[in-house]
Design an enzyme around this catalytic site. Sequence first.
Site, PDB file in Angstrom:
ATOM      1  N   SER A 154       0.821  -1.198   0.000  1.00 28.03           N
ATOM      2  CA  SER A 154       0.000   0.000   0.000  1.00 28.03           C
ATOM      3  C   SER A 154       0.866   1.265   0.000  1.00 28.03           C
ATOM      4  O   SER A 154       1.609   1.506  -0.931  1.00 28.03           O
ATOM      5  CB  SER A 154      -0.969  -0.029   1.185  1.00 28.03           C
ATOM      6  OG  SER A 154      -1.897   1.023   1.115  1.00 28.03           O
ATOM      7  N   ASP A 313      -1.430   1.758  -4.119  1.00 30.20           N
ATOM      8  CA  ASP A 313      -2.284   0.633  -4.555  1.00 30.20           C
ATOM      9  C   ASP A 313      -3.717   1.087  -4.811  1.00 30.20           C
ATOM     10  O   ASP A 313      -4.600   0.257  -5.039  1.00 30.20           O
ATOM     11  CB  ASP A 313      -2.246  -0.520  -3.560  1.00 30.20           C
ATOM     12  CG  ASP A 313      -2.884  -0.190  -2.223  1.00 30.20           C
ATOM     13  OD1 ASP A 313      -2.805   0.980  -1.797  1.00 30.20           O
ATOM     14  OD2 ASP A 313      -3.459  -1.100  -1.592  1.00 30.20           O
ATOM     15  N   ASP A 315      -6.233   2.332  -3.150  1.00 35.49           N
ATOM     16  CA  ASP A 315      -7.418   2.060  -2.325  1.00 35.49           C
ATOM     17  C   ASP A 315      -7.744   3.232  -1.399  1.00 35.49           C
ATOM     18  O   ASP A 315      -8.731   3.184  -0.671  1.00 35.49           O
ATOM     19  CB  ASP A 315      -7.281   0.753  -1.539  1.00 35.49           C
ATOM     20  CG  ASP A 315      -6.186   0.776  -0.491  1.00 35.49           C
ATOM     21  OD1 ASP A 315      -5.374   1.718  -0.482  1.00 35.49           O
ATOM     22  OD2 ASP A 315      -6.123  -0.180   0.311  1.00 35.49           O
ATOM     23  N   THR A 393     -11.312   0.236  14.630  1.00 40.81           N
ATOM     24  CA  THR A 393     -10.512   0.808  13.554  1.00 40.81           C
ATOM     25  C   THR A 393     -10.103  -0.257  12.546  1.00 40.81           C
ATOM     26  O   THR A 393      -9.729  -1.364  12.913  1.00 40.81           O
ATOM     27  CB  THR A 393      -9.246   1.454  14.138  1.00 40.81           C
ATOM     28  OG1 THR A 393      -9.633   2.350  15.173  1.00 40.81           O
ATOM     29  CG2 THR A 393      -8.484   2.205  13.081  1.00 40.81           C
ATOM     30  N   GLU A 417     -13.066   5.341   7.008  1.00 46.29           N
ATOM     31  CA  GLU A 417     -12.176   5.553   8.138  1.00 46.29           C
ATOM     32  C   GLU A 417     -11.316   6.765   7.839  1.00 46.29           C
ATOM     33  O   GLU A 417     -11.034   7.068   6.669  1.00 46.29           O
ATOM     34  CB  GLU A 417     -11.318   4.321   8.416  1.00 46.29           C
ATOM     35  CG  GLU A 417     -10.390   3.919   7.290  1.00 46.29           C
ATOM     36  CD  GLU A 417      -9.521   2.720   7.642  1.00 46.29           C
ATOM     37  OE1 GLU A 417      -9.653   2.215   8.767  1.00 46.29           O
ATOM     38  OE2 GLU A 417      -8.726   2.296   6.799  1.00 46.29           O
ATOM     39  N   LYS A 431     -12.143  -0.445   1.182  1.00 49.69           N
ATOM     40  CA  LYS A 431     -11.908   0.912   0.694  1.00 49.69           C
ATOM     41  C   LYS A 431     -11.500   0.879  -0.778  1.00 49.69           C
ATOM     42  O   LYS A 431     -10.860  -0.061  -1.240  1.00 49.69           O
ATOM     43  CB  LYS A 431     -10.873   1.623   1.551  1.00 49.69           C
ATOM     44  CG  LYS A 431      -9.567   0.900   1.746  1.00 49.69           C
ATOM     45  CD  LYS A 431      -8.717   1.648   2.747  1.00 49.69           C
ATOM     46  CE  LYS A 431      -7.429   0.904   3.076  1.00 49.69           C
ATOM     47  NZ  LYS A 431      -7.665  -0.295   3.903  1.00 49.69           N
TER      48      LYS A 431
END
Length: 603
Positions: A154, A313, A315, A393, A417, A431
Amino acid sequence: MSSFSAVESAIEYESRDPNEETRLAVEELRLAGNVAELEAILGSRLQFGTAGLRGPMGPGYNRMNELVVLQTCQGLIRYIESLDKSAKSKGIIVGYDHRALGTLSSKGFARITAAVFLSQGYKTYLLEGFVPTPFVAFGVRHFGCAAGIMVTASHNPKADNGYKVYWNTGSQIVPPHDSGIAAAIQDNLEPWKHYNTTDSVIFNNPLAEDVTTQVASAYFAAIQTLSAEGTRNSENTVKAVYTAMHGVGYRWVQEAFKVFNHAAVDAVPAQAQPDPTFPTVKFPNPEEKGALNESVRYAGLVDASLILANDPDADRLAVAERVSEHTSVELKDWYVFSGNELGVLLGYWEIQRWKRNNPSAEGKAAVLASIVSSRMLKAIAQNEGLIYNDTLTGFKWLGDRAIALRAEGTPVIFMYEEALGYCLGNVVCDKDGVSAASVFYEMAGVLKRERNLTVKQHLQNLYTTYGEFVSYNSYVLSHDKAVTAKVFQQLRTTGPTGGYWTEAVGAKILAIKDITVGYDSTTADLKSLLPMTPDSEMIMFEFDNGVSVTLRTSGTEPKIKYYTEIAAQPGAPRAVAEEILHVFVDNLVNAMLKPDEYGLTRA
C-alpha cells in the site's frame, strides 16, 4: 538464539528458500560468522495478522521474501480447507502491484502464490499487470472465491511489501481467522515441493486463468451505478489533476473517468506511472507532509483548482483544493482536506443520492465509520433519518459490520475511516480510491455548476447545518515494541489509585474504553461492547472539556497514533475550537505519551 542455533537456522533457511539472491545472502552471513545479523533476520517470524503480512523485503523469516510467501500460502491452504471442503473448486484470486527490490517483487510473490495453490488443485484467477487492491476485493465476490490475495504494501516505504488476504465475503479477514492462519503457517513451514513459477508453467495449467479484462469490465460497469449525473458529467468545468503517487492507479482512474463521462484525467507526469523507487516522495503516503508538493506544482502549471491523489495501490483518496483566486504553485494556497472532512463530504453526497433514489425508504439504509473517525457523519445520518454504526478501527471491521447489516436486509450505502479510506455503495466491501476519485470529481462539478460553490465552501455549509466538528490527528514514531507497551501500560496503572488515569492536563476523564483489555468504564459490568483486541493497543478517553481522544498503535507502521475531536460550541468561531483542541492535545501528548522520556519521534 545461540550462535549454534543461529547457524542451524541459517542452514535450514538456505535449504528452503527458492530465491537465489536471498538464499546466498543468508549463506554469506553464515560463512562470515555474522551471528548477530542472522539472529536479527531469522530469530523471529514476520507476524501474520488481520492485515496479512507487511514488512521490509529481504532475506530471513522476518522479511518479505519468496520463502515466507510460500510458507504463508501453504498455511493459508490448510486453514481454508479446514473450513471449506469445496474451496478448491471455488478457487482464489491473486493480484499484485509494482513493488520490487532486487530480485524480490510483488509479481514474483504473486507467482509463488499461484504456483502453490495450483499445485493443490485450486482454481486460480490471476489479475495480470499492476492492479489496484479493490480489484481483488471485487473479484472475490464476482467469482465466489474461497479467498483473495493482494500482494502490496500500500502506502508503506519503498523497501516494504505485503500479502493481504480477503475472505470469501470479499472483506479483509477478522479474528479468529488471523490466528488460525498463523497457526497453520507454523505447521507448514517446510516447502511441500519445488514450485515452478515461470509464466509458461503457470499459464499452461488448466486451472489458471487470466481474468484481468473480465474483472476490470465488471468492476467499471458496477461503479457506473455510483454516478448521480451520468452524461451531465461531461459539463464538469472544474479543472483537476490526478496523482497516482508512483503507483498503479493512473491506468484505472482513466477508465473510471470514462465510464463516469468525465473529461480525460490530467495526471501529474512525474508521478503517473508505476515506479517502485518512488523518486519524488519521501513516503508514498498522501497523508504525509510534503506528499502533494509535486501535485501542487503541476496543478499550478496547468491552472487546476483541484487535486485528486491515490496512494500507490489506489485504495485510498486524498484531495486538495486551491483556495487562492489565482493560479498557485505554493502549498499555502491550497486546502488539503482531512480524511474526516472527505468522509463527511462523500458520506453526505451518498446519503442525498440514496434519498433521491429511494424516497420512501428513509431510515432503512446505514452509513458506517470507525470509532476513531469524526462523529459528524453520525450527526448527519441521524438528522437525515439514516442508521449509523461505528466499528473498531480498520476496514476489516467496517466490512464485517456491513456484511452483517446487509444480511439483515439493511443496505449499507457508505463507510469510511479517517485514514483516507472510503467505500461507496456495494461495489466492493473494502476501501476503494478509484471509485472515490470519480465520485468526488463528480461532486465538485455539480457544486460548481449548480450552486457556484467550491468544495470547501460546501463543507462550511455542512458545518453550519450540522455543527462544527474539529479534529486534530497525528502520531509519534515508536520503533521499540517494549517501549510502546510501556507507554500504554502506564496509562492503565499509574492513576491515583494504581489504576487508570482520572485526569490529565487539568481536565477530568469522564469515560475510558480500553479495547485492548476489553474494559469500558461506562458499562455496568465494566466490559467493552466492542471486540477486544489483545494483540494491539487502543485506549479511548472522553474529557470533561468536550475533547475525545483515542490512542492506538498502527497495525502496519511503528506508530502510536492519536485521534482527537471537539464539537465547537454553537455560534463559536471554528478557529476558537481549533485553538482549544490543539493546545490541549499538544500538552496531552507530552503528558500521556511522554515522547522525550521514552525517546519517541514526533511527526
